[in-house]
Design a protein around this motif. Structure first.
Motif, PDB file in Angstrom:
ATOM      1  N   LEU A  48     112.249   7.006  51.470  1.00  0.00           N
ATOM      2  CA  LEU A  48     112.329   8.248  50.697  1.00  0.00           C
ATOM      3  C   LEU A  48     113.397   9.180  51.249  1.00  0.00           C
ATOM      4  O   LEU A  48     113.879  10.067  50.530  1.00  0.00           O
ATOM      5  N   PHE A  49     113.777   8.979  52.496  1.00  0.00           N
ATOM      6  CA  PHE A  49     114.830   9.769  53.139  1.00  0.00           C
ATOM      7  C   PHE A  49     115.853   8.809  53.715  1.00  0.00           C
ATOM      8  O   PHE A  49     115.506   7.917  54.498  1.00  0.00           O
ATOM      9  N   ASP A  50     117.126   8.964  53.324  1.00  0.00           N
ATOM     10  CA  ASP A  50     118.149   8.011  53.749  1.00  0.00           C
ATOM     11  C   ASP A  50     118.743   8.324  55.115  1.00  0.00           C
ATOM     12  O   ASP A  50     119.605   7.598  55.615  1.00  0.00           O
ATOM     13  N   GLY A  51     118.291   9.410  55.749  1.00  0.00           N
ATOM     14  CA  GLY A  51     118.776   9.757  57.077  1.00  0.00           C
ATOM     15  C   GLY A  51     120.058  10.557  57.089  1.00  0.00           C
ATOM     16  O   GLY A  51     120.496  11.015  58.154  1.00  0.00           O
ATOM     17  N   GLU A  52     120.676  10.740  55.905  1.00  0.00           N
ATOM     18  CA  GLU A  52     121.958  11.428  55.845  1.00  0.00           C
ATOM     19  C   GLU A  52     122.001  12.568  54.827  1.00  0.00           C
ATOM     20  O   GLU A  52     122.723  13.544  55.022  1.00  0.00           O
ATOM     21  N   THR A  53     121.252  12.431  53.724  1.00  0.00           N
ATOM     22  CA  THR A  53     121.304  13.417  52.643  1.00  0.00           C
ATOM     23  C   THR A  53     119.892  13.707  52.158  1.00  0.00           C
ATOM     24  O   THR A  53     118.932  13.033  52.549  1.00  0.00           O
ATOM     25  N   LEU A  54     119.780  14.692  51.259  1.00  0.00           N
ATOM     26  CA  LEU A  54     118.497  14.987  50.617  1.00  0.00           C
ATOM     27  C   LEU A  54     118.490  14.449  49.186  1.00  0.00           C
ATOM     28  O   LEU A  54     117.791  14.987  48.319  1.00  0.00           O
ATOM     29  N   PHE A  55     119.239  13.377  48.933  1.00  0.00           N
ATOM     30  CA  PHE A  55     119.223  12.728  47.627  1.00  0.00           C
ATOM     31  C   PHE A  55     117.807  12.259  47.321  1.00  0.00           C
ATOM     32  O   PHE A  55     117.142  11.642  48.153  1.00  0.00           O
ATOM     33  N   GLY A  56     117.326  12.559  46.101  1.00  0.00           N
ATOM     34  CA  GLY A  56     115.970  12.191  45.721  1.00  0.00           C
ATOM     35  C   GLY A  56     114.928  13.240  46.060  1.00  0.00           C
ATOM     36  O   GLY A  56     113.739  13.024  45.822  1.00  0.00           O
ATOM     37  N   TRP A  57     115.371  14.392  46.582  1.00  0.00           N
ATOM     38  CA  TRP A  57     114.472  15.496  46.921  1.00  0.00           C
ATOM     39  C   TRP A  57     114.967  16.773  46.245  1.00  0.00           C
ATOM     40  O   TRP A  57     116.154  16.913  45.953  1.00  0.00           O
ATOM     41  N   GLU A  58     114.049  17.696  46.016  1.00  0.00           N
ATOM     42  CA  GLU A  58     114.439  19.013  45.526  1.00  0.00           C
ATOM     43  C   GLU A  58     113.559  20.073  46.177  1.00  0.00           C
ATOM     44  O   GLU A  58     112.348  19.887  46.329  1.00  0.00           O
ATOM     45  N   PRO A  59     114.149  21.213  46.593  1.00  0.00           N
ATOM     46  CA  PRO A  59     113.355  22.270  47.208  1.00  0.00           C
ATOM     47  C   PRO A  59     112.654  23.124  46.159  1.00  0.00           C
ATOM     48  O   PRO A  59     113.179  23.336  45.063  1.00  0.00           O
ATOM     49  N   VAL A  60     111.482  23.597  46.507  1.00  0.00           N
ATOM     50  CA  VAL A  60     110.744  24.553  45.681  1.00  0.00           C
ATOM     51  C   VAL A  60     110.566  25.812  46.527  1.00  0.00           C
ATOM     52  O   VAL A  60     109.970  25.754  47.607  1.00  0.00           O
ATOM     53  N   HIS A  61     111.112  26.915  46.089  1.00  0.00           N
ATOM     54  CA  HIS A  61     111.194  28.172  46.822  1.00  0.00           C
ATOM     55  C   HIS A  61     112.249  28.060  47.927  1.00  0.00           C
ATOM     56  O   HIS A  61     112.777  26.973  48.194  1.00  0.00           O
ATOM     57  N   LYS A  62     112.556  29.173  48.554  1.00  0.00           N
ATOM     58  CA  LYS A  62     113.737  29.238  49.403  1.00  0.00           C
ATOM     59  C   LYS A  62     113.405  29.086  50.883  1.00  0.00           C
ATOM     60  O   LYS A  62     112.725  29.924  51.475  1.00  0.00           O
ATOM     61  N   ALA A  63     113.899  27.997  51.450  1.00  0.00           N
ATOM     62  CA  ALA A  63     113.888  27.773  52.892  1.00  0.00           C
ATOM     63  C   ALA A  63     115.162  27.001  53.227  1.00  0.00           C
ATOM     64  O   ALA A  63     115.820  26.443  52.345  1.00  0.00           O
ATOM     65  N   ASP A  64     115.501  26.950  54.489  1.00  0.00           N
ATOM     66  CA  ASP A  64     116.782  26.346  54.886  1.00  0.00           C
ATOM     67  C   ASP A  64     116.650  24.842  55.136  1.00  0.00           C
ATOM     68  O   ASP A  64     117.012  24.340  56.206  1.00  0.00           O
ATOM     69  N   TRP A  65     116.164  24.113  54.140  1.00  0.00           N
ATOM     70  CA  TRP A  65     116.052  22.662  54.260  1.00  0.00           C
ATOM     71  C   TRP A  65     117.445  22.069  54.479  1.00  0.00           C
ATOM     72  O   TRP A  65     118.389  22.389  53.753  1.00  0.00           O
ATOM     73  N   ARG A  66     117.555  21.167  55.456  1.00  0.00           N
ATOM     74  CA  ARG A  66     118.845  20.573  55.784  1.00  0.00           C
ATOM     75  C   ARG A  66     118.624  19.286  56.574  1.00  0.00           C
ATOM     76  O   ARG A  66     117.505  19.011  57.043  1.00  0.00           O
ATOM     77  N   VAL A  67     119.699  18.505  56.713  1.00  0.00           N
ATOM     78  CA  VAL A  67     119.660  17.267  57.480  1.00  0.00           C
ATOM     79  C   VAL A  67     120.481  17.458  58.745  1.00  0.00           C
ATOM     80  O   VAL A  67     121.640  17.890  58.693  1.00  0.00           O
ATOM     81  N   GLU A  68     119.862  17.153  59.896  1.00  0.00           N
ATOM     82  CA  GLU A  68     120.548  17.207  61.184  1.00  0.00           C
ATOM     83  C   GLU A  68     120.157  15.989  61.994  1.00  0.00           C
ATOM     84  O   GLU A  68     118.964  15.721  62.196  1.00  0.00           O
ATOM     85  N   ASN A  69     121.138  15.231  62.450  1.00  0.00           N
ATOM     86  CA  ASN A  69     120.904  14.086  63.331  1.00  0.00           C
ATOM     87  C   ASN A  69     119.871  13.111  62.780  1.00  0.00           C
ATOM     88  O   ASN A  69     119.003  12.615  63.505  1.00  0.00           O
ATOM     89  N   GLY A  70     119.964  12.852  61.471  1.00  0.00           N
ATOM     90  CA  GLY A  70     119.049  11.898  60.858  1.00  0.00           C
ATOM     91  C   GLY A  70     117.652  12.427  60.659  1.00  0.00           C
ATOM     92  O   GLY A  70     116.714  11.644  60.463  1.00  0.00           O
ATOM     93  N   GLU A  71     117.485  13.748  60.666  1.00  0.00           N
ATOM     94  CA  GLU A  71     116.175  14.380  60.517  1.00  0.00           C
ATOM     95  C   GLU A  71     116.235  15.483  59.458  1.00  0.00           C
ATOM     96  O   GLU A  71     117.284  16.102  59.262  1.00  0.00           O
ATOM     97  N   ILE A  72     115.116  15.728  58.801  1.00  0.00           N
ATOM     98  CA  ILE A  72     114.980  16.843  57.868  1.00  0.00           C
ATOM     99  C   ILE A  72     114.421  18.036  58.629  1.00  0.00           C
ATOM    100  O   ILE A  72     113.383  17.916  59.283  1.00  0.00           O
ATOM    101  N   HIS A  73     115.109  19.176  58.517  1.00  0.00           N
ATOM    102  CA  HIS A  73     114.679  20.375  59.247  1.00  0.00           C
ATOM    103  C   HIS A  73     114.506  21.552  58.302  1.00  0.00           C
ATOM    104  O   HIS A  73     115.222  21.682  57.309  1.00  0.00           O
ATOM    105  N   ALA A  74     113.556  22.426  58.640  1.00  0.00           N
ATOM    106  CA  ALA A  74     113.430  23.746  58.030  1.00  0.00           C
ATOM    107  C   ALA A  74     112.953  24.698  59.116  1.00  0.00           C
ATOM    108  O   ALA A  74     111.997  24.393  59.838  1.00  0.00           O
ATOM    109  N   THR A  75     113.615  25.849  59.218  1.00  0.00           N
ATOM    110  CA  THR A  75     113.266  26.804  60.279  1.00  0.00           C
ATOM    111  C   THR A  75     113.084  28.220  59.783  1.00  0.00           C
ATOM    112  O   THR A  75     112.500  29.045  60.491  1.00  0.00           O
TER     113      THR A  75
END
Length: 402
Positions: A48-75
């Motif tokens: 479900l996560f390719d390790g590089e992008t958020l292809f196939g995902w969509e955010p609901v409401h505003k948070a800083d979803w991002r990909v770093e070092n093969g991981e999904i992060h939100a802070t």
């Protein structure tokens, strides 16, 4: 492809594709696109996560979803969910997470967008400190877990098995919840939550469950050859379905609306062309949506497919990357729910398409959500393609899940 435009393009596309055979072989040596092992692919897992992008995902409401070092992060941001664009019904889900001790987050499943009430409209596996009424490993508002997470700064795993009304949760391999609820939802999306404190996820993968064989490996029971035309469909001594010559189609006797379809395919030639059609008008000729099979690329670049590319939705959305190789078995997973289709090839999601056209009985002209047949295409006289392990799980209707 439709029986008119595709035939008209055969000569031109085949010429272009053959001119890049050398480049195609060079491209096939590139690193694997999906972080799955050969064993996991054989078992039906998709990333479900390719390790590089958020292809196939969509955010609901505003948070800083991002990909770093093969991981999904939100802070930072408001309470938010990162949600799959595809829906799933019965499945096994595995992921890893890392969160500080005071983080309150969760993994939602079988949920609408956005999630509403975990008591009735979705399920949530909590990630929360022990004083919480539903601490980590619990099924929120349904069943409390009783575990102590020793090191909250380390990576931990969550496994979710949803099979009909039965749900089982494991944390770091230890079962924390076994719950059965006939009133719960039976299908929906996967959602990763950001709520209180930073959260990270990685290695997010899923395996559809309750799939049933479409092909028995012995004969063509369950299929008709009414429109085989110039194609030949035969069963090999090894129990594979072989497609030769064309044009023609092999059509399922059954009809399917929303489903997860999995199969393995072998293209026995260079840049040959075929396709798997779905929601077809029964007994018509290739009148359905088409998930393309074509491993040709332009100038050796897997990101530039020839003629839509394997896993693309023909005439609608090209595959974002060609990850299959000719003369090697590859897997394909098609998940079709309502107007949305997602396709994974070798566990890597290559398409994510929503049909926004007005409704029409014929999916060549517009949106078709009512059930239709599955059809396997014999494309032209060069066709020599084999299939095996064709399995399908038909989703319950939305009414059944309410």
């Amino acid at each position: 492809m439709n029986p008119y435009g595709k035939a008209a393009l055969i000569a031109g596309c085949l010429t272009v594709a053959l001119s890049h055979v050398g480049s195609l072989r060079a491209a096939s040596t590139s690193k694997p696109a999906a972080p799955l092992t050969a064993e996991q692919l054989a078992e039906g897992w998709i990333a479900l996560f390719d390790g590089e992008t958020l292809f196939g995902w969509e955010p609901v409401h505003k948070a800083d979803w991002r990909v770093e070092n093969g991981e999904i992060h939100a802070t930072a941001g408001e309470e938010s969910w990162l949600m799959t664009t595809a829906e799933f019904a019965d499945f096994e889900l595995y992921l890893e997470y890392k969160a500080p001790a005071d983080t309150n987050s969760g993994v939602f499943f079988r949920t609408a967008v956005p999630p509403t009430n975990p008591r009735s409209d979705c399920y949530e596996v909590n990630i929360a400190p022990q004083p919480h009424p539903f601490p980590t490993g619990s099924l929120v508002e349904r069943q409390q877990a009783d575990i102590v997470v020793a090191d909250r700064e380390a990576w931990h795993s969550i496994s979710i098995t949803a099979r009909g009304p039965a749900v089982a949760i494991a944390h770091d391999g230890e079962v924390t919840v076994e719950h059965t609820d006939n009133s719960g939802p039976h299908r929906g999306r996967i959602g990763l939550q950001f709520r209180e404190g930073p959260i990270a996820f990685r290695n997010v993968r899923l395996r559809p469950l309750k799939t049933q064989p479409l092909f028995n490996g012995r004969d063509l029971t369950g299929w008709n050859t009414d429109r085989a035309d110039e194609s030949r469909f035969e069963v090999t001594p090894g129990g594979e379905l072989r497609v030769l010559d064309g044009r023609g189609q092999l059509e399922s006797e059954g009809s399917y609306g929303d489903f997860a379809l999995q199969l393995e395919c072998f293209v026995d030639g260079d840049v040959l062309n075929s396709g798997v059609f779905y929601r077809c008008i029964p007994r018509d000729f290739m009148m359905g949506y088409e998930s393309q099979i074509h491993n040709g690329v332009v100038d050796g670049d897997p990101a530039h497919p020839v003629d839509c590319g394997t896993g693309g939705i023909f005439l609608r959305q090209d595959a974002r990357r060609v990850v299959a190789r000719d003369r090697e078995w590859f897997t394909k997973t098609i998940v079709a729910t309502g107007p949305h289709t997602a396709v994974w090839v070798n566990g890597y999601q290559v398409s994510d398409w929503t049909d926004t056209r007005p409704p029409d009985e014929n999916p060549r002209r517009g949106l078709r959500t009512e059930p239709g047949t599955i059809a396997i295409q014999g494309h032209d006289p060069t066709t020599d393609i084999r299939f095996r392990k064709l399995r399908i799980a038909e989703y319950p209707s939305l009414a059944e899940g309410d």
